[in-house]
Design a protein around this motif. Sequence first.
Motif, mmCIF file in Angstrom:
data_model
loop_
_atom_site.group_PDB
_atom_site.id
_atom_site.type_symbol
_atom_site.label_atom_id
_atom_site.label_comp_id
_atom_site.label_asym_id
_atom_site.label_seq_id
_atom_site.Cartn_x
_atom_site.Cartn_y
_atom_site.Cartn_z
ATOM 1 N N ALA A 1 13.926 -8.452 16.697
ATOM 2 C CA ALA A 1 12.790 -7.945 15.932
ATOM 3 C C ALA A 1 13.181 -6.710 15.137
ATOM 4 C CB ALA A 1 11.641 -7.606 16.880
ATOM 5 N N LEU A 2 12.550 -6.591 13.975
ATOM 6 C CA LEU A 2 12.621 -5.356 13.202
ATOM 7 C C LEU A 2 11.233 -4.739 13.326
ATOM 8 C CD1 LEU A 2 14.075 -3.400 11.337
ATOM 9 C CD2 LEU A 2 13.565 -4.886 9.406
ATOM 10 N N VAL A 3 11.188 -3.589 13.969
ATOM 11 C CA VAL A 3 9.913 -3.033 14.422
ATOM 12 C C VAL A 3 9.598 -1.744 13.666
ATOM 13 C CG1 VAL A 3 8.637 -2.271 16.455
ATOM 14 C CG2 VAL A 3 10.517 -3.918 16.723
ATOM 15 N N GLY A 4 8.414 -1.670 13.068
ATOM 16 C CA GLY A 4 7.989 -0.458 12.390
ATOM 17 C C GLY A 4 7.161 0.413 13.315
ATOM 18 N N GLY A 5 5.842 0.316 13.205
ATOM 19 C CA GLY A 5 4.920 1.184 13.949
ATOM 20 C C GLY A 5 5.238 1.315 15.431
ATOM 21 N N ALA A 6 5.508 0.186 16.089
ATOM 22 C CA ALA A 6 5.720 0.228 17.538
ATOM 23 C C ALA A 6 7.080 0.820 17.907
ATOM 24 C CB ALA A 6 5.577 -1.178 18.134
ATOM 25 N N GLY B 1 16.609 -4.032 1.243
ATOM 26 C CA GLY B 1 15.594 -4.909 0.654
ATOM 27 C C GLY B 1 14.323 -5.015 1.471
ATOM 28 N N HIS B 2 14.015 -3.963 2.237
ATOM 29 C CA HIS B 2 12.724 -3.953 2.939
ATOM 30 C C HIS B 2 11.608 -4.137 1.905
ATOM 31 C CE1 HIS B 2 9.207 -2.433 5.032
ATOM 32 N NE2 HIS B 2 9.834 -2.752 6.138
ATOM 33 N N SER B 3 10.511 -4.754 2.308
ATOM 34 C CA SER B 3 9.465 -5.052 1.312
ATOM 35 C C SER B 3 8.941 -3.776 0.657
ATOM 36 C CB SER B 3 8.325 -5.849 1.931
ATOM 37 O OG SER B 3 7.484 -5.009 2.665
ATOM 38 N N GLY C 1 14.551 -0.415 15.303
ATOM 39 C CA GLY C 1 13.357 0.389 15.028
ATOM 40 C C GLY C 1 13.463 1.013 13.647
ATOM 41 N N ASN C 2 12.529 0.641 12.779
ATOM 42 C CA ASN C 2 12.474 1.216 11.434
ATOM 43 C C ASN C 2 11.410 2.308 11.459
ATOM 44 O OD1 ASN C 2 12.183 1.783 8.733
ATOM 45 N ND2 ASN C 2 11.385 -0.237 8.156
ATOM 46 N N TRP C 3 11.871 3.542 11.574
ATOM 47 C CA TRP C 3 10.913 4.652 11.708
ATOM 48 C C TRP C 3 10.218 4.964 10.386
ATOM 49 C CZ3 TRP C 3 13.867 8.886 15.048
ATOM 50 C CH2 TRP C 3 14.179 8.336 16.306
ATOM 51 N N LYS C 4 10.730 4.424 9.292
ATOM 52 C CA LYS C 4 10.194 4.725 7.951
ATOM 53 C C LYS C 4 10.156 6.238 7.747
ATOM 54 C CE LYS C 4 7.899 0.311 8.104
ATOM 55 N NZ LYS C 4 6.769 -0.534 7.741
ATOM 56 N N MET C 5 9.169 6.765 7.009
ATOM 57 C CA MET C 5 9.153 8.207 6.719
ATOM 58 C C MET C 5 8.222 8.906 7.710
ATOM 59 S SD MET C 5 8.829 9.926 2.931
ATOM 60 C CE MET C 5 7.046 9.957 2.802
ATOM 61 N N TYR D 1 13.265 -11.655 8.672
ATOM 62 C CA TYR D 1 12.122 -12.294 8.010
ATOM 63 C C TYR D 1 10.886 -11.466 8.312
ATOM 64 C CZ TYR D 1 8.108 -15.253 7.197
ATOM 65 O OH TYR D 1 6.879 -15.706 6.767
ATOM 66 N N GLU D 2 10.340 -10.869 7.262
ATOM 67 C CA GLU D 2 9.164 -10.016 7.423
ATOM 68 C C GLU D 2 8.092 -10.421 6.413
ATOM 69 O OE1 GLU D 2 10.218 -6.000 9.327
ATOM 70 O OE2 GLU D 2 10.633 -5.813 7.210
ATOM 71 N N PRO D 3 7.151 -11.270 6.842
ATOM 72 C CA PRO D 3 6.067 -11.605 5.923
ATOM 73 C C PRO D 3 5.320 -10.318 5.547
ATOM 74 C CG PRO D 3 5.651 -12.488 8.148
ATOM 75 C CD PRO D 3 7.007 -11.876 8.167
ATOM 76 N N TRP E 1 2.443 -9.697 4.496
ATOM 77 C CA TRP E 1 1.068 -9.598 4.992
ATOM 78 C C TRP E 1 1.002 -9.204 6.465
ATOM 79 C CZ3 TRP E 1 0.578 -13.305 8.802
ATOM 80 C CH2 TRP E 1 1.479 -14.370 8.737
ATOM 81 N N ALA E 2 2.127 -9.235 7.139
ATOM 82 C CA ALA E 2 2.147 -8.876 8.566
ATOM 83 C C ALA E 2 2.664 -7.461 8.801
ATOM 84 C CB ALA E 2 3.005 -9.880 9.342
ATOM 85 N N ILE E 3 3.197 -6.834 7.760
ATOM 86 C CA ILE E 3 3.810 -5.511 7.943
ATOM 87 C C ILE E 3 2.750 -4.419 7.974
ATOM 88 C CG2 ILE E 3 5.342 -3.790 6.931
ATOM 89 C CD1 ILE E 3 7.001 -6.070 5.765
ATOM 90 N N GLY E 4 2.675 -3.752 9.118
ATOM 91 C CA GLY E 4 1.764 -2.621 9.250
ATOM 92 C C GLY E 4 0.296 -2.999 9.241
ATOM 93 N N THR E 5 -0.011 -4.285 9.372
ATOM 94 C CA THR E 5 -1.399 -4.734 9.267
ATOM 95 C C THR E 5 -1.999 -5.108 10.611
ATOM 96 O OG1 THR E 5 -0.663 -7.017 8.978
ATOM 97 C CG2 THR E 5 -1.006 -5.717 6.969
ATOM 98 N N GLY F 1 10.023 -9.555 11.698
ATOM 99 C CA GLY F 1 9.368 -8.250 11.596
ATOM 100 C C GLY F 1 7.982 -8.397 11.025
ATOM 101 N N GLY F 2 7.083 -7.512 11.451
ATOM 102 C CA GLY F 2 5.697 -7.544 10.973
ATOM 103 C C GLY F 2 4.761 -7.493 12.162
ATOM 104 N N SER F 3 4.306 -6.271 12.487
ATOM 105 C CA SER F 3 3.344 -6.063 13.578
ATOM 106 C C SER F 3 3.829 -6.591 14.930
ATOM 107 C CB SER F 3 1.979 -6.653 13.221
ATOM 108 O OG SER F 3 1.448 -5.989 12.078
ATOM 109 N N VAL F 4 5.129 -6.470 15.188
ATOM 110 C CA VAL F 4 5.622 -6.826 16.527
ATOM 111 C C VAL F 4 5.217 -5.713 17.492
ATOM 112 C CG1 VAL F 4 7.628 -7.382 17.951
ATOM 113 C CG2 VAL F 4 7.612 -8.030 15.535
HETATM 114 P P1 PGA Z 1 5.433 -2.947 11.424
HETATM 115 O O1 PGA Z 1 6.608 -2.781 10.329
HETATM 116 O O2 PGA Z 1 6.107 -3.283 12.723
HETATM 117 O O3 PGA Z 1 4.757 -1.601 11.457
HETATM 118 O O4 PGA Z 1 4.548 -4.030 10.942
HETATM 119 C C1 PGA Z 1 7.696 -3.663 10.314
HETATM 120 C C2 PGA Z 1 8.636 -3.271 9.215
HETATM 121 O O5 PGA Z 1 8.172 -2.824 8.155
HETATM 122 O O6 PGA Z 1 9.862 -3.405 9.354
#
Ligand code: PGA
Length: 259
Positions: A238-243, A101-103, A9-13, A173-175, A177-181, A218-221
Amino acid sequence: MSRRKIVAGNWKMNLDRAKGRDLALAVAARSAEAAGVDLVLCPPAAYLETVGSALGLSGSTSPSGVTLGGQTMHDKAGGAFTGEVAPPMLVDLGCRYVILGHSERRTLFGETDAIVNAKTKSALAAGLTPIVCVGETLEEREAGRTDAVVTAQIRGSLAGLSAVELEKVVVAYEPVWAIGTGKVASPQQAQEVHALIRSLLGSLASAEVAGKIRIQYGGSVKPDNAADLAVQPDIDGALVGGASLKADDFLGIARAFSG
Ligand code: PGA
């Protein structure tokens, strides 16, 4: 080759200290739901200690099996680098992993493959498992450049690593265009790039080593798309942001990779 799955889980900021502690307590209490999956929480650096103690970390092991990771770090072990966090400091706080190296680091903070490479080497030297992120932008995908972009990122970010070191790395692998979208890659799109990455890793080390390296998507999982990703042969977690900010969603995803 069966690889142990890893969901991070990548909680970000996001969150505050109390919410971070509550989320960590909830995930730790329910970690058995995702038996057999390595669960990693990557809170903001400011909350690593709080989350670590919620996980009951002593040294770097927690009774729940949930481990701690940083979201970034400097490549130097210490010194005059205002605002930065050194690899041994992450270790000191009980981290086992660090996302590199997160995008968002690449695009907003100017991290190049060379910087990611230096950080990857120092993470390994400090005893941390780097989660090295790669992925193409929408423009690059539409121009048919996905393979070339990902290949260059993997070669650059992992340059000079020995086979023993490569085996310890986790790739995400985090495209972009799929991150947070909300636009998740289709399981086929993801699998295609994961297979490319694995064969590239094979050429950097050996097929045997590449077969042991875990590659996360990773990317909107979300819980409702995780199962289709989890059955792909080269998707190892999975590398998970929002969820990852909700225990139910994070554990729902982890369950999809369990068993
Ligand atoms: P997301 O982020 O799950 O919110 O798309 C993934 C990430 O940035 O690692």
